[in-house]
Design an enzyme around this catalytic site. Structure first.
Site, mmCIF file in Angstrom:
data_model
loop_
_atom_site.group_PDB
_atom_site.id
_atom_site.type_symbol
_atom_site.label_atom_id
_atom_site.label_comp_id
_atom_site.label_asym_id
_atom_site.label_seq_id
_atom_site.Cartn_x
_atom_site.Cartn_y
_atom_site.Cartn_z
ATOM 1 C CG ASN A 150 -1.826 -1.166 1.305
ATOM 2 O OD1 ASN A 150 -2.269 -1.687 0.302
ATOM 3 N ND2 ASN A 150 -1.915 -1.660 2.374
ATOM 4 N NE ARG A 151 3.481 2.183 -5.038
ATOM 5 C CZ ARG A 151 3.409 1.169 -5.305
ATOM 6 N NH1 ARG A 151 3.283 -0.005 -4.741
ATOM 7 N NH2 ARG A 151 3.202 0.678 -6.785
#
Length: 233
Positions: free
Chosen positions: A210-211
């Site tokens: 999810n970065r």
């Protein structure tokens, strides 16, 4: 039906110009991350761990390749890929032509950034510090370890200068090859040598889902120790 050779001077139509959409390119990074408790006592020790994994476990192509970013006296930046040749607690060493653009930049502004882009491992290491020239004895010792052709290349190329054609470089190399055949010692060019980058900050970047990446940065302290900071992804 045989394919016609591609001509570089032919106009490019809209179909040929179409390229993949970079905004649509996504890779999902690993779930496991990097915790403060995982870190070595110094950034160089931690770099040695990751470098060994990149070279021996991931078998990355040229894991010692790093992007060296410099800026001139007016702050105008430039970047290029250079090969790391040595590292220890004193810093990270690479070699170049001192009259190249990066050599001139560092003569005016010794602050430099090194980036190791180990993309297949979803890892990066960013080193910021100050570059100083290595001693001539150290430079000569490394130069002697280079392949004969690379020694000649250091003389043949006036790195970063504008030339008329490739033939100019090839002719210079051929002349040197005749003057210093294989087995004959090539003198060390006076305009060529090493830079040692003494780190002031070293960031270890681990890609996460999810970065929400892990970014842990060592910062040099006045007493010679290191402080570790976590940066927001």
């Amino acid at each position: 039906m045989p394919f016609a050779p591609i001509r570089q001077d032919v106009g490019v139509n809209a179909h040929d110009a179409a390229a993949p959409d970079p905004a649509a390119m996504r890779k999902h990074y690993r779930a496991e991350g990097l915790a403060e408790s995982d870190l070595a006592a110094t950034p160089v020790q931690q770099f040695a761990r990751w470098f060994a994994q990149a070279a021996r476990e991931a078998h990355l192509f040229e894991p010692n390749a790093m992007i060296v970013s410099t800026a001139d006296a007016q702050g105008r930046p430039s970047s290029r890929t250079v090969l790391l040749k040595q590292f220890d607690e004193h810093g990270f060493v690479f070699y170049t032509n001192y009259e190249s653009r990066k050599g001139r930049d560092l003569a005016e502004n010794p602050h430099v950034s090194l980036l190791f882009p180990w993309h297949p491992m979803a890892r990066q290491v960013v080193v910021t510090g100050v570059a100083r020239r290595t001693g001539r004895d150290e430079t000569a010792a490394y130069f002697r370890s280079r392949p004969h052709g690379s020694q000649l290349g250091a003389w043949a190329s006036a790195q970063s200068s504008v030339i008329a054609s490739r033939a100019e470089v090839d002719a210079a190399y051929a002349e040197l090859e005749a003057r210093y055949p294989e087995g004959e010692q090539v003198p060390v060019p006076p305009h060529w040598g090493g830079f040692r980058v003494a780190p002031r900050q070293v960031e270890f970047w681990q890609g996460r889902e999810n970065r929400l990446h892990d970014r842990l940065r060592y910062v040099a302290e006045a007493d010679g120790g290191w402080r570790v900071e976590r940066l927001s992804p």
